[in-house]
Design a protein around this motif. Structure first.
Motif, PDB file in Angstrom:
ATOM      1  N   LEU A 100     -20.715 -22.958  -4.349  1.00  0.00           N
ATOM      2  CA  LEU A 100     -21.749 -22.435  -5.245  1.00  0.00           C
ATOM      3  C   LEU A 100     -23.051 -23.216  -5.110  1.00  0.00           C
ATOM      4  N   ALA A 101     -22.979 -24.504  -4.851  1.00  0.00           N
ATOM      5  CA  ALA A 101     -24.189 -25.298  -4.615  1.00  0.00           C
ATOM      6  C   ALA A 101     -24.872 -24.843  -3.330  1.00  0.00           C
ATOM      7  N   GLU A 102     -24.083 -24.488  -2.320  1.00  0.00           N
ATOM      8  CA  GLU A 102     -24.642 -23.936  -1.076  1.00  0.00           C
ATOM      9  C   GLU A 102     -25.388 -22.636  -1.374  1.00  0.00           C
ATOM     10  N   LEU A 103     -24.809 -21.788  -2.205  1.00  0.00           N
ATOM     11  CA  LEU A 103     -25.456 -20.543  -2.596  1.00  0.00           C
ATOM     12  C   LEU A 103     -26.777 -20.839  -3.300  1.00  0.00           C
ATOM     13  N   ALA A 104     -26.762 -21.753  -4.270  1.00  0.00           N
ATOM     14  CA  ALA A 104     -27.982 -22.107  -4.997  1.00  0.00           C
ATOM     15  C   ALA A 104     -29.042 -22.631  -4.030  1.00  0.00           C
ATOM     16  N   ALA A 105     -28.655 -23.502  -3.123  1.00  0.00           N
ATOM     17  CA  ALA A 105     -29.605 -24.060  -2.152  1.00  0.00           C
ATOM     18  C   ALA A 105     -30.220 -22.955  -1.297  1.00  0.00           C
ATOM     19  N   GLY A 106     -29.414 -21.994  -0.876  1.00  0.00           N
ATOM     20  CA  GLY A 106     -29.923 -20.883  -0.077  1.00  0.00           C
ATOM     21  C   GLY A 106     -30.926 -20.040  -0.838  1.00  0.00           C
ATOM     22  N   LEU A 107     -30.648 -19.784  -2.102  1.00  0.00           N
ATOM     23  CA  LEU A 107     -31.580 -19.001  -2.923  1.00  0.00           C
ATOM     24  C   LEU A 107     -32.905 -19.743  -3.087  1.00  0.00           C
ATOM     25  N   ILE A 108     -32.828 -21.036  -3.265  1.00  0.00           N
ATOM     26  CA  ILE A 108     -34.041 -21.845  -3.439  1.00  0.00           C
ATOM     27  C   ILE A 108     -34.829 -21.913  -2.134  1.00  0.00           C
ATOM     28  N   ARG A 109     -34.135 -22.109  -1.015  1.00  0.00           N
ATOM     29  CA  ARG A 109     -34.814 -22.168   0.292  1.00  0.00           C
ATOM     30  C   ARG A 109     -35.599 -20.885   0.576  1.00  0.00           C
ATOM     31  N   ALA A 131     -37.129 -18.992  -1.561  1.00  0.00           N
ATOM     32  CA  ALA A 131     -38.190 -18.740  -2.541  1.00  0.00           C
ATOM     33  C   ALA A 131     -39.391 -19.615  -2.191  1.00  0.00           C
ATOM     34  N   PRO A 132     -40.502 -19.021  -1.767  1.00  0.00           N
ATOM     35  CA  PRO A 132     -41.626 -19.803  -1.258  1.00  0.00           C
ATOM     36  C   PRO A 132     -42.249 -20.777  -2.248  1.00  0.00           C
ATOM     37  N   GLU A 133     -42.149 -20.524  -3.538  1.00  0.00           N
ATOM     38  CA  GLU A 133     -42.765 -21.424  -4.507  1.00  0.00           C
ATOM     39  C   GLU A 133     -41.796 -22.482  -5.039  1.00  0.00           C
ATOM     40  N   TRP A 134     -40.648 -22.584  -4.398  1.00  0.00           N
ATOM     41  CA  TRP A 134     -39.632 -23.547  -4.811  1.00  0.00           C
ATOM     42  C   TRP A 134     -39.303 -24.450  -3.634  1.00  0.00           C
ATOM     43  N   GLU A 135     -38.860 -25.651  -3.940  1.00  0.00           N
ATOM     44  CA  GLU A 135     -38.617 -26.660  -2.912  1.00  0.00           C
ATOM     45  C   GLU A 135     -37.248 -27.308  -3.134  1.00  0.00           C
ATOM     46  N   LEU A 136     -36.432 -27.317  -2.105  1.00  0.00           N
ATOM     47  CA  LEU A 136     -35.144 -28.000  -2.138  1.00  0.00           C
ATOM     48  C   LEU A 136     -35.386 -29.451  -1.738  1.00  0.00           C
ATOM     49  N   LEU A 137     -35.012 -30.393  -2.601  1.00  0.00           N
ATOM     50  CA  LEU A 137     -35.259 -31.804  -2.320  1.00  0.00           C
ATOM     51  C   LEU A 137     -34.032 -32.538  -1.810  1.00  0.00           C
ATOM     52  N   SER A 138     -32.854 -32.154  -2.274  1.00  0.00           N
ATOM     53  CA  SER A 138     -31.633 -32.762  -1.743  1.00  0.00           C
ATOM     54  C   SER A 138     -30.440 -31.890  -2.088  1.00  0.00           C
ATOM     55  N   GLY A 139     -29.436 -32.057  -1.274  1.00  0.00           N
ATOM     56  CA  GLY A 139     -28.218 -31.302  -1.460  1.00  0.00           C
ATOM     57  C   GLY A 139     -28.258 -30.036  -0.630  1.00  0.00           C
ATOM     58  N   VAL A 195     -27.280 -29.876  -6.451  1.00  0.00           N
ATOM     59  CA  VAL A 195     -28.481 -29.492  -5.712  1.00  0.00           C
ATOM     60  C   VAL A 195     -29.690 -29.902  -6.557  1.00  0.00           C
ATOM     61  N   ASN A 196     -30.667 -30.533  -5.899  1.00  0.00           N
ATOM     62  CA  ASN A 196     -31.900 -30.979  -6.552  1.00  0.00           C
ATOM     63  C   ASN A 196     -33.070 -30.215  -5.956  1.00  0.00           C
ATOM     64  N   PHE A 197     -33.915 -29.674  -6.824  1.00  0.00           N
ATOM     65  CA  PHE A 197     -35.002 -28.815  -6.365  1.00  0.00           C
ATOM     66  C   PHE A 197     -36.099 -28.821  -7.407  1.00  0.00           C
ATOM     67  N   ARG A 198     -37.229 -28.203  -7.063  1.00  0.00           N
ATOM     68  CA  ARG A 198     -38.294 -28.079  -8.054  1.00  0.00           C
ATOM     69  C   ARG A 198     -39.179 -26.883  -7.747  1.00  0.00           C
ATOM     70  N   TYR A 199     -39.835 -26.449  -8.804  1.00  0.00           N
ATOM     71  CA  TYR A 199     -40.889 -25.459  -8.685  1.00  0.00           C
ATOM     72  C   TYR A 199     -42.107 -26.196  -8.151  1.00  0.00           C
ATOM     73  N   ARG A 200     -42.715 -25.659  -7.105  1.00  0.00           N
ATOM     74  CA  ARG A 200     -43.881 -26.337  -6.520  1.00  0.00           C
ATOM     75  C   ARG A 200     -45.126 -25.458  -6.543  1.00  0.00           C
ATOM     76  N   LYS A 237     -40.804 -37.823  -8.027  1.00  0.00           N
ATOM     77  CA  LYS A 237     -41.075 -36.463  -8.500  1.00  0.00           C
ATOM     78  C   LYS A 237     -40.027 -36.057  -9.523  1.00  0.00           C
ATOM     79  N   LYS A 238     -40.459 -35.354 -10.557  1.00  0.00           N
ATOM     80  CA  LYS A 238     -39.540 -34.776 -11.530  1.00  0.00           C
ATOM     81  C   LYS A 238     -38.929 -33.541 -10.885  1.00  0.00           C
ATOM     82  N   VAL A 239     -37.609 -33.510 -10.790  1.00  0.00           N
ATOM     83  CA  VAL A 239     -36.924 -32.394 -10.145  1.00  0.00           C
ATOM     84  C   VAL A 239     -35.833 -31.844 -11.057  1.00  0.00           C
ATOM     85  N   LEU A 240     -35.450 -30.634 -10.792  1.00  0.00           N
ATOM     86  CA  LEU A 240     -34.365 -29.980 -11.502  1.00  0.00           C
ATOM     87  C   LEU A 240     -33.059 -30.250 -10.766  1.00  0.00           C
TER      88      LEU A 240
END
Length: 126
Positions: free
Chosen positions: A16-25, A27-35, A41-46, A83-86
């Motif tokens: 499920l984390a792989e799925l979340a990472a793929g969805l974030i990757r 999305a052009p306004e979102w950034e995957l930071l780790s995982g 999975v760590n990510f943020r709105y950019r 950076k503050k990340v989700l």
């Protein structure tokens, strides 16, 4: 819970984390930071690059507060490379792919995101 069952739970969270990472990757306004690693999975709105780091930190904090406050999902923040990340940590064996898709979708439509988008569009037309 036995070792085999625990292994299935860990594998489920990782998938499920792989799925979340793929969805974030995707999305052009979102950034995957780790995982994704071990269901995390760590990510943020950019946004579109027009926001300062402070504005991005504030927006991501607001997204977390909105998601957590809604009771829909617990999406907390952490700090990575200043950076503050989700952070999503998917460990509940009852979490489904649809749950992950809906959580990511709700974050992408969070009021903080929509407000930043409205402000950008307004400044472009002014």
């Amino acid at each position: 819970m036995g070792t085999e069952e625990m292994g299935r739970v860990v594998d489920h969270g990782c998938e499920l984390a792989e799925l979340a990472a793929g969805l974030i990757r995707n999305a052009p306004e979102w950034e995957l930071l780790s995982g994704p690693w071990l269901g995390i999975v760590n990510f943020r709105y950019r946004a579109d690059g027009s926001l300062t780091e402070a504005e991005l930190d504030e927006t991501n904090q607001e997204i977390s507060v909105e998601m957590t406050g809604s009771g829909f999902a617990q999406v907390f923040t952490t700090e990575l490379t200043g950076k503050k990340v989700l952070r999503m940590c998917i460990v509940n064996p009852e979490t489904t792919e649809e749950d992950v898709r809906r959580t990511i979708g709700k974050m992408m439509k969070a009021e903080a995101v929509l407000e930043r988008d409205r402000a950008r569009k307004k400044s472009r037309t002014a």
